[in-house]
Design a protein around this motif. Structure first.
Motif, PDB file in Angstrom:
ATOM      1  N   LYS A   6       0.839  -1.192   0.000  1.00  0.00           N
ATOM      2  CA  LYS A   6       0.000   0.000   0.000  1.00  0.00           C
ATOM      3  C   LYS A   6       0.874   1.243   0.000  1.00  0.00           C
ATOM      4  O   LYS A   6       2.004   1.246   0.456  1.00  0.00           O
ATOM      5  CB  LYS A   6      -0.893   0.025   1.239  1.00  0.00           C
ATOM      6  CG  LYS A   6      -1.769  -1.191   1.364  1.00  0.00           C
ATOM      7  CD  LYS A   6      -3.168  -0.860   1.087  1.00  0.00           C
ATOM      8  CE  LYS A   6      -3.998  -2.067   1.422  1.00  0.00           C
ATOM      9  NZ  LYS A   6      -4.977  -2.508   0.725  1.00  0.00           N
ATOM     10  N   THR A   7       0.316   2.324  -0.499  1.00  0.00           N
ATOM     11  CA  THR A   7       1.013   3.594  -0.503  1.00  0.00           C
ATOM     12  C   THR A   7       1.086   4.120   0.919  1.00  0.00           C
ATOM     13  O   THR A   7       0.098   4.125   1.632  1.00  0.00           O
ATOM     14  CB  THR A   7       0.270   4.599  -1.404  1.00  0.00           C
ATOM     15  OG1 THR A   7       0.170   4.048  -2.713  1.00  0.00           O
ATOM     16  CG2 THR A   7       0.979   5.934  -1.461  1.00  0.00           C
ATOM     17  N   VAL A   8       2.265   4.528   1.348  1.00  0.00           N
ATOM     18  CA  VAL A   8       2.431   5.075   2.699  1.00  0.00           C
ATOM     19  C   VAL A   8       2.577   6.599   2.664  1.00  0.00           C
ATOM     20  O   VAL A   8       2.472   7.241   3.686  1.00  0.00           O
ATOM     21  CB  VAL A   8       3.608   4.429   3.452  1.00  0.00           C
ATOM     22  CG1 VAL A   8       3.322   2.974   3.739  1.00  0.00           C
ATOM     23  CG2 VAL A   8       4.911   4.583   2.703  1.00  0.00           C
ATOM     24  N   SER A   9       2.844   7.166   1.522  1.00  0.00           N
ATOM     25  CA  SER A   9       2.822   8.610   1.318  1.00  0.00           C
ATOM     26  C   SER A   9       2.637   8.828  -0.176  1.00  0.00           C
ATOM     27  O   SER A   9       2.668   7.885  -0.960  1.00  0.00           O
ATOM     28  CB  SER A   9       4.115   9.269   1.805  1.00  0.00           C
ATOM     29  OG  SER A   9       5.165   9.073   0.880  1.00  0.00           O
ATOM     30  N   LYS A  10       2.452  10.061  -0.561  1.00  0.00           N
ATOM     31  CA  LYS A  10       2.195  10.354  -1.971  1.00  0.00           C
ATOM     32  C   LYS A  10       3.348   9.914  -2.873  1.00  0.00           C
ATOM     33  O   LYS A  10       3.132   9.483  -3.987  1.00  0.00           O
ATOM     34  CB  LYS A  10       1.933  11.846  -2.145  1.00  0.00           C
ATOM     35  CG  LYS A  10       1.560  12.235  -3.541  1.00  0.00           C
ATOM     36  CD  LYS A  10       1.223  13.694  -3.658  1.00  0.00           C
ATOM     37  CE  LYS A  10       0.863  14.008  -5.087  1.00  0.00           C
ATOM     38  NZ  LYS A  10       0.523  15.395  -5.278  1.00  0.00           N
ATOM     39  N   ASN A  11       4.565  10.008  -2.372  1.00  0.00           N
ATOM     40  CA  ASN A  11       5.734   9.717  -3.201  1.00  0.00           C
ATOM     41  C   ASN A  11       6.434   8.414  -2.845  1.00  0.00           C
ATOM     42  O   ASN A  11       7.498   8.133  -3.374  1.00  0.00           O
ATOM     43  CB  ASN A  11       6.737  10.870  -3.102  1.00  0.00           C
ATOM     44  CG  ASN A  11       6.155  12.157  -3.623  1.00  0.00           C
ATOM     45  OD1 ASN A  11       5.346  12.158  -4.539  1.00  0.00           O
ATOM     46  ND2 ASN A  11       6.558  13.260  -3.033  1.00  0.00           N
ATOM     47  N   ARG A  12       5.857   7.637  -1.932  1.00  0.00           N
ATOM     48  CA  ARG A  12       6.498   6.389  -1.503  1.00  0.00           C
ATOM     49  C   ARG A  12       5.476   5.283  -1.351  1.00  0.00           C
ATOM     50  O   ARG A  12       4.340   5.522  -0.986  1.00  0.00           O
ATOM     51  CB  ARG A  12       7.220   6.582  -0.181  1.00  0.00           C
ATOM     52  CG  ARG A  12       8.374   7.542  -0.310  1.00  0.00           C
ATOM     53  CD  ARG A  12       8.978   7.848   1.015  1.00  0.00           C
ATOM     54  NE  ARG A  12       9.948   8.919   0.804  1.00  0.00           N
ATOM     55  CZ  ARG A  12      11.072   9.023   1.460  1.00  0.00           C
ATOM     56  NH1 ARG A  12      11.377   8.163   2.385  1.00  0.00           N
ATOM     57  NH2 ARG A  12      11.895  10.003   1.213  1.00  0.00           N
ATOM     58  N   MET A  13       5.957   4.068  -1.624  1.00  0.00           N
ATOM     59  CA  MET A  13       5.116   2.890  -1.452  1.00  0.00           C
ATOM     60  C   MET A  13       6.006   1.794  -0.891  1.00  0.00           C
ATOM     61  O   MET A  13       7.197   1.738  -1.204  1.00  0.00           O
ATOM     62  CB  MET A  13       4.561   2.465  -2.810  1.00  0.00           C
ATOM     63  CG  MET A  13       3.728   1.238  -2.787  1.00  0.00           C
ATOM     64  SD  MET A  13       3.129   0.894  -4.452  1.00  0.00           S
ATOM     65  CE  MET A  13       2.643  -0.781  -4.240  1.00  0.00           C
TER      66      MET A  13
END
Length: 111
Positions: A6-13
């Motif tokens: 799952k995506t943990v921030s807009k720019n990181r997964m």
């Protein structure tokens, strides 16, 4: 913390991927810049793979590069939509994908 792809921030997964250094599936952080993968880091051994977008764009056709770099997102969406179907098709896809990518790349390179 790994959250099942799952995506943990807009720019990181974060996702479990096969690490060539650890030689097994390990948690990885995938970083994006401008909606494209820029860096993948293994949480276990800390090896990092950086994606040079200029190199990719220079050596690969634009739509092909977009498809390759967006594959983790598309696979996550597919898993979320139909986990059972995804898992059933995965072994065949894993075995055939390298050939299909090679064939598509060589076919497009000839054009």
């Amino acid at each position: 913390m790994i959250q099942g792809g799952k995506t943990v921030s807009k720019n990181r997964m974060e996702a479990y991927l096969f690490c060539v250094n650890c030689e097994k599936d390990t948690p990885h952080e995938i970083e994006y810049k401008e909606d494209r993968i820029s860096k993948i880091t293994c949480h276990t051994c800390r090896i990092t793979v950086e994606i040079n977008q200029e190199f990719v764009n220079k050596h690969f056709k634009e739509e092909f590069a977009k498809r390759v770099l967006s594959k983790p997102i598309r696979m996550t969406e597919e898993m979320e939509a139909d986990l059972s179907g995804f898992l059933k098709s995965l072994p065949t896809r894993v075995l055939s994908k390298p050939y299909r990518v090679y064939k598509e790349y060589t076919d497009k390179s000839k054009q």
